[in-house]
Design a protein around this motif. Structure first.
Motif, PDB file in Angstrom:
ATOM      1  N   GLU A  61       6.371  -2.417  -2.706  1.00  0.00           N
ATOM      2  CA  GLU A  61       7.257  -1.853  -1.686  1.00  0.00           C
ATOM      3  C   GLU A  61       8.065  -0.686  -2.227  1.00  0.00           C
ATOM      4  O   GLU A  61       8.331  -0.600  -3.416  1.00  0.00           O
ATOM      5  N   ARG A  62       8.420   0.193  -1.310  1.00  0.00           N
ATOM      6  CA  ARG A  62       9.307   1.314  -1.643  1.00  0.00           C
ATOM      7  C   ARG A  62      10.740   0.801  -1.549  1.00  0.00           C
ATOM      8  O   ARG A  62      11.097   0.172  -0.565  1.00  0.00           O
ATOM      9  N   ILE A  63      11.549   1.084  -2.568  1.00  0.00           N
ATOM     10  CA  ILE A  63      12.951   0.659  -2.591  1.00  0.00           C
ATOM     11  C   ILE A  63      13.825   1.826  -3.037  1.00  0.00           C
ATOM     12  O   ILE A  63      13.310   2.871  -3.453  1.00  0.00           O
ATOM     13  N   LEU A  64      15.117   1.625  -2.976  1.00  0.00           N
ATOM     14  CA  LEU A  64      16.106   2.598  -3.448  1.00  0.00           C
ATOM     15  C   LEU A  64      15.878   3.979  -2.844  1.00  0.00           C
ATOM     16  O   LEU A  64      15.688   4.976  -3.547  1.00  0.00           O
ATOM     17  N   GLY A  65      15.906   4.017  -1.516  1.00  0.00           N
ATOM     18  CA  GLY A  65      15.760   5.295  -0.808  1.00  0.00           C
ATOM     19  C   GLY A  65      14.399   5.934  -0.994  1.00  0.00           C
ATOM     20  O   GLY A  65      14.275   7.153  -1.000  1.00  0.00           O
ATOM     21  N   ASP A  66      13.377   5.121  -1.147  1.00  0.00           N
ATOM     22  CA  ASP A  66      11.996   5.563  -1.345  1.00  0.00           C
ATOM     23  C   ASP A  66      11.771   6.235  -2.708  1.00  0.00           C
ATOM     24  O   ASP A  66      10.744   6.861  -2.925  1.00  0.00           O
ATOM     25  N   PHE A  79      -0.394   4.970  -1.648  1.00  0.00           N
ATOM     26  CA  PHE A  79      -1.614   4.214  -1.336  1.00  0.00           C
ATOM     27  C   PHE A  79      -1.555   2.783  -1.877  1.00  0.00           C
ATOM     28  O   PHE A  79      -2.294   1.925  -1.432  1.00  0.00           O
ATOM     29  N   TRP A  80      -0.652   2.513  -2.813  1.00  0.00           N
ATOM     30  CA  TRP A  80      -0.541   1.171  -3.400  1.00  0.00           C
ATOM     31  C   TRP A  80       0.464   0.298  -2.647  1.00  0.00           C
ATOM     32  O   TRP A  80       0.503  -0.911  -2.816  1.00  0.00           O
ATOM     33  N   VAL A  81       1.282   0.875  -1.797  1.00  0.00           N
ATOM     34  CA  VAL A  81       2.320   0.129  -1.080  1.00  0.00           C
ATOM     35  C   VAL A  81       1.660  -0.818  -0.073  1.00  0.00           C
ATOM     36  O   VAL A  81       0.763  -0.429   0.665  1.00  0.00           O
ATOM     37  N   GLY A  82       2.090  -2.080  -0.066  1.00  0.00           N
ATOM     38  CA  GLY A  82       1.572  -3.062   0.873  1.00  0.00           C
ATOM     39  C   GLY A  82       1.602  -4.461   0.272  1.00  0.00           C
ATOM     40  O   GLY A  82       2.123  -4.684  -0.817  1.00  0.00           O
ATOM     41  N   GLU A  83       1.026  -5.403   1.012  1.00  0.00           N
ATOM     42  CA  GLU A  83       0.894  -6.778   0.527  1.00  0.00           C
ATOM     43  C   GLU A  83      -0.585  -7.032   0.284  1.00  0.00           C
ATOM     44  O   GLU A  83      -1.425  -6.743   1.139  1.00  0.00           O
ATOM     45  N   TRP A  84      -0.898  -7.591  -0.897  1.00  0.00           N
ATOM     46  CA  TRP A  84      -2.267  -7.647  -1.371  1.00  0.00           C
ATOM     47  C   TRP A  84      -2.661  -9.028  -1.882  1.00  0.00           C
ATOM     48  O   TRP A  84      -1.867  -9.711  -2.531  1.00  0.00           O
ATOM     49  N   ASN A  85      -3.918  -9.388  -1.625  1.00  0.00           N
ATOM     50  CA  ASN A  85      -4.606 -10.443  -2.360  1.00  0.00           C
ATOM     51  C   ASN A  85      -5.342  -9.716  -3.472  1.00  0.00           C
ATOM     52  O   ASN A  85      -5.975  -8.683  -3.236  1.00  0.00           O
TER      53      ASN A  85
END
Length: 189
Positions: free
Chosen positions: A77-82, A55-61
């Motif tokens: 963002e999710r990285i390293l194979g999620d 729920f926190w993944v995204g681009e935010w102001n």
């Protein structure tokens, strides 16, 4: 192939495209082997616990919860194979920036966050998803002056486009708490 996949083989594309395996494509077991190889490649994509903080993944102001004063921008963002949720923070109006790395530790059955910033700061949190909120704590952190500081950091999912981040600190072992910051993340359109 079954043994290879059970032992961690993780190249589903190779299974699907290898001409030597073409005769196996019609075998009803073959798609299951390809699927298991996909899961071996990115296991965190398919583990429910690893998806709890999506729920926190995204681009935010980001603004203060009280008063709506701009506080910064953040790209999560999710990285390293999620397997890792990475935060990229930039404060508004000053050069302060930082990153957090959040991951589910399956061995300890808990979430962990490691925060680092351009001021030389770092903090280690651990916690869990509790009542729909990501609930993080620190151990007592020694301070240059004064008693140790314990932190409690929470992320509240307020719907698809809003997350509240609320941090409190205690210098008396958790008997009393003071607000460190209270921010609302608003998803960029």
């Amino acid at each position: 192939l079954q043994t290879a996949v059970q032992n961690g083989y993780n190249l589903p594309g190779q299974l699907a495209s290898d001409e030597h395996l073409a005769d196996l494509h019609d075998d009803p077991r073959f798609p299951k082997l390809v699927d298991k190889a996909k899961k071996n490649l990115t296991p965190c994509t398919y583990t429910p616990e690893n998806r709890q903080f999506d729920f926190w993944v995204g681009e935010w102001n980001v603004e203060t919860t009280q008063g709506g004063i701009p506080a910064g921008q953040s790209k999560i963002e999710r990285i390293l194979g999620d397997c890792v949720i990475q935060e990229n923070w930039q404060s508004s109006g000053n050069p302060y920036s930082g990153k957090s790395y959040n991951t589910y530790n399956a061995s300890l059955k808990r979430w962990e966050q490691y925060w680092v910033d351009n001021a030389g700061g770092n903090i280690f949190f651990h916690g869990e998803l509790k009542d729909g909120a990501m609930d993080y704590w620190t151990d007592d952190i020694p301070q240059p002056t004064g008693p140790p500081l314990r932190r409690h950091l929470q992320f509240f999912n307020l719907g698809p486009d809003k997350v509240r981040q609320f941090s409190r600190g205690s210098t008396d072992g958790g008997k009393t708490w003071h607000v460190e910051y209270d921010l609302t993340y608003i998803r960029k359109k």
